[in-house]
Design an enzyme around this catalytic site. Sequence first.
Site: not given
Length: 429
Positions: A255, A374
């Site tokens: 996270a 990503c």
Amino acid sequence: MSTPQRSASLAEALLGAAQLIAAVLGGRNFDVALAVSPLAGVTRAAAMDIGYTALRAYGRGDFLLGLLLEKPLKEAVLRGLLLAALARLEARPEEAHTTVDQAVTAASQLARGRFKGLVNGVLRSFLRRREELLALADADPVARWRHPAWWIARLRQDHPDHWESILAAGNTHPPLCLRVNNRRVASADFLIRLNAAGIAAHALDDTAILLDKPVPVERIPGFAEGLCSVQDWGAQTAAGLLDVQDGMRVLDACAAPGGKAAHLLETALVDLTALDADAARAARITDNLRRLGLAATVKVGDARAVDAWWDGRPFDRILADVPCSASGVVRRHPDAKWLRRESDIAGFAATQSAIVDALWRTLGTGGKMLYASCSVFGEENARQVAAFVGRHADARRLPIPGTTTRDAQLQHLPDAEHDGFYYALLQKD
């Protein structure tokens, strides 16, 4: 640099950038090198910008130095200085005299000034032969696209229709996008505050606001008070796709630094656990949530070692934002494309597989897991998800709202508004 520098500070900034570039070429992460650097104030900001620009263009600068030097340089900082100056000469031809002068001044700080003549000679040779040298660079794939050869080859294979635009985007300065904390302020009202502060911007959707030009966060009104966060528009996609509702138990695995976790908490009143394997990075989650007036259970733990941190109660939603090559955000971390090796991708893929297999145990029946990265490499994205579904008979892909793809996935490619991100939504039957 984002603003012109006075002559004295340009030499300092070039030297500072040279030291950072030398650290990266020696195998160190740019951010790590910057953290231990004595650079400060306007010189630090300028050195960062020059260093990032030179690293984005490293494939080109390295090629040009090969043509301009009679033999390779052993002095790493000197090499960094020449790379920084060459990148600036190409980007700002109208300031060529100042760049050469200040690069020579910077060289006077190295080895008691014995490299001043070399720096002056190399840079002036580039200016005399500029058209010839740039034509040769444009004919070389690595120099033209400013990415490693293996990286270019992967993109051509994975994105045959878009590989050139992906590479071009990777060489640009990244956009600065804000996510408005709608629990504290309406987006329309926040946009008015930005404009009143002299910051030109426009809304992309109900929470995302794109600044026309990046500014330091200290200039953004209400940032310190938690009215907004800096988060790329592509990253903001995650919260909407996960479809969180009030009262759900939600896990954000991997996270740190907490941007997606905060967005989930701004979206619904959920019981959220934010997990990260690095204690220092996990502390950043707590800091970011505190600034925004949000609360979650923050745990330090390896997502693969479920029994060490999971209490046995199933989650309704899981965000599996897995570690990856970061190939979709490389313009923000240009050192990554030169520090990465092609063999690293298989290593990331193996870690990703282990993480999602472990997290699947913690998801309740009927629950949803959003696979996110990503990256723009297929081995970390589409092929990873296909293999996961093949291993788990109880896993079913769900359509991604707003897309027309038949295989239920979303690949953001980097452009002027957002970075590159990948998403696939899975339900447990």
